[in-house]
Design an enzyme around this catalytic site. Sequence first.
Site, PDB file in Angstrom:
ATOM      1  N   ARG A 171       0.845  -1.203   0.000  1.00 37.72           N
ATOM      2  CA  ARG A 171       0.000   0.000   0.000  1.00 37.72           C
ATOM      3  C   ARG A 171       0.879   1.252   0.000  1.00 37.72           C
ATOM      4  NH1 ARG A 171      -5.218   0.054   1.989  1.00 37.72           N
ATOM      5  NH2 ARG A 171      -4.804   1.860   3.316  1.00 37.72           N
ATOM      6  N   ARG A 175       9.958   5.183  -3.124  1.00 38.53           N
ATOM      7  CA  ARG A 175      10.341   6.086  -4.224  1.00 38.53           C
ATOM      8  C   ARG A 175      11.799   6.476  -4.136  1.00 38.53           C
ATOM      9  NH1 ARG A 175       6.000   9.656  -2.735  1.00 38.53           N
ATOM     10  NH2 ARG A 175       4.158   8.841  -3.780  1.00 38.53           N
ATOM     11  N   ARG A 248      -9.476  -6.478  13.019  1.00 36.85           N
ATOM     12  CA  ARG A 248      -8.607  -5.821  13.986  1.00 36.85           C
ATOM     13  C   ARG A 248      -9.396  -4.652  14.566  1.00 36.85           C
ATOM     14  NH1 ARG A 248      -4.934  -7.266  17.320  1.00 36.85           N
ATOM     15  NH2 ARG A 248      -3.439  -5.608  17.705  1.00 36.85           N
ATOM     16  N   ARG A 279      -0.243   5.747  16.141  1.00 32.53           N
ATOM     17  CA  ARG A 279      -0.044   7.081  15.570  1.00 32.53           C
ATOM     18  C   ARG A 279      -0.819   8.125  16.360  1.00 32.53           C
ATOM     19  NH1 ARG A 279      -2.682   5.310   9.671  1.00 32.53           N
ATOM     20  NH2 ARG A 279      -4.529   4.354  10.552  1.00 32.53           N
ATOM     21  N   GLU A 299      -4.072   6.704  18.506  1.00 33.25           N
ATOM     22  CA  GLU A 299      -4.743   5.524  17.952  1.00 33.25           C
ATOM     23  C   GLU A 299      -4.065   4.259  18.481  1.00 33.25           C
ATOM     24  OE1 GLU A 299      -5.574   5.924  13.740  1.00 33.25           O
ATOM     25  OE2 GLU A 299      -5.323   3.775  13.457  1.00 33.25           O
ATOM     26  N   TYR A 347     -10.045  -4.749   2.529  1.00 30.62           N
ATOM     27  CA  TYR A 347      -9.307  -3.601   3.068  1.00 30.62           C
ATOM     28  C   TYR A 347      -9.436  -2.463   2.047  1.00 30.62           C
ATOM     29  CZ  TYR A 347      -5.171  -1.503   5.456  1.00 30.62           C
ATOM     30  OH  TYR A 347      -4.300  -0.705   6.154  1.00 30.62           O
ATOM     31  N   ASP A 349     -10.158   1.339   0.611  1.00 29.96           N
ATOM     32  CA  ASP A 349     -10.141   2.766   0.912  1.00 29.96           C
ATOM     33  C   ASP A 349     -11.453   3.380   0.418  1.00 29.96           C
ATOM     34  OD1 ASP A 349      -7.760   3.159   2.302  1.00 29.96           O
ATOM     35  OD2 ASP A 349      -6.586   3.118   0.468  1.00 29.96           O
TER      36      ASP A 349
END
Length: 367
Positions: A171, A175, A248, A279, A299, A347, A349
């Site tokens: 995901r 780069r 989860r 996070r 979180e 999963y 988005d």
Amino acid sequence: MKYDYLIVGAGPFGATFAYFAKLAGKKCLVIDKRDHIGGNIYCENVAGINVHKYGAHIFHTSNKEVWDFVNQFAEFNRYTNSPVAIYKDELYNLPFNMNTFNKMWGIKTPAEAKAEIARQIADLNITEPQNLEEQALKLVGKDIYYKLIKGYTEKQWGRDATEIPAFIIKRLPVRFTYDNNYFNDKYQGIPIGGYNVIIEKLLDGVEVRLNTDFFANKEGLESLADKVVYTGPIDQYFDYCHGELQYRGLRFEHEIIDTDNYQGNAVVNYTEREVPYTRIIEHKHFEFGTQEKTVVSKEYSSDWQRGEEPYYPINDAYNQAIYQKYKLMADEQGKVIFGGRLAEYKYYDMHQVFESAINAAKKEFNI
Ligand code: FAD
Ligand code: UDP
């Protein structure tokens, strides 16, 4: 029959389907067991700040049809997600890019970064990665894996990184340019005014009943409509006859802090195992907020059990095998359309959920 469709769930899937049904002249009843619409993209206004109550949500897509669709309902700002990762007292840019490599190894060029990664994994001989650990090592080498991935991943999923499917780490872009954009997608941003604006417009003129759990009165509610659109957990719909799917769980600690800028970025990941949360989100930065106070959310990832909010489907082989059995049953149900993150057990988005709902509506209404 009072309604053409009973829609279970007022999240992005349910609201989008309801919108197209309304355009097709159909009468819908949307129910949700929560006390608000919007599903997991719902925002609560706290101290003038849109707080992403169920976790940080950044819209991104390369699908122009989906982008044009959501832009009918809200204008998007220029927010670009660029989280930072904190490991002990070191701070790194995400996703993994030349800024990360420079900070980690002091190197400056892409060739140096590639050579360092190759050097770190030379002894591992990974050809076809079989799990997240192997995939991550192959992509970014040992230093980044051990500092920025292993601890975070094992907190997030509650299991060893060797037991997690490889696709999850893919995901994130890797780069060899100095580019901190977390997504490769062509379009990205946060709707001005928050996500609620979109859901409210999608559901404008549609009857909605909140605090209504489908399973508290399944037969009675189903009898109200010709067809059902179901966006809750698929295993629950079939009364767990093939066993329970795993998810989860998450827990959020929201706090108002008396400072105008707490961490200087919307998303800061804590990648070491010993920090209990994954996070911290500082919501005002999604909208370049200038309020005097700030709202932050820690979180925490947690084991999930039935009755709790199912946040992440666990798309490993064990759960996929169970899901396939439910999918076969779902395909045989003429009266029920299953859609969204929980009913498709994916999963997904947001943009994928909008796309899935648009496609379901096209099929249903011959658009
Ligand atoms: P949901 O939004 O979950 O809505 C389903 C609705 O159905 C809920 O309101 C629920 O209450 C209701 N429901 C369920 N069962 C019943 C029942 N029995 N009776 C009545 N109502 C019921 N996506 C992105 O694109 N970008 C991101 O940055 C991003 N970040 C995320 C962060 C986190 C922590 C999580 C968990 C998800 C994130 N997502 C993100 C994914 C996004 O949240 C989902 O793709 C999207 O919300 C799924 O929409 P949905 O309509 O399928 O389901
Ligand atoms: N990940 C990681 N370190 C990070 C961020 C992400 O190892 O600092 C891994 C982790 O395994 C996570 C996956 O990348 O589950 C996908 O991250 P993403 O940010 O897409 O997760 P989401 O926002 O959906 O929770």
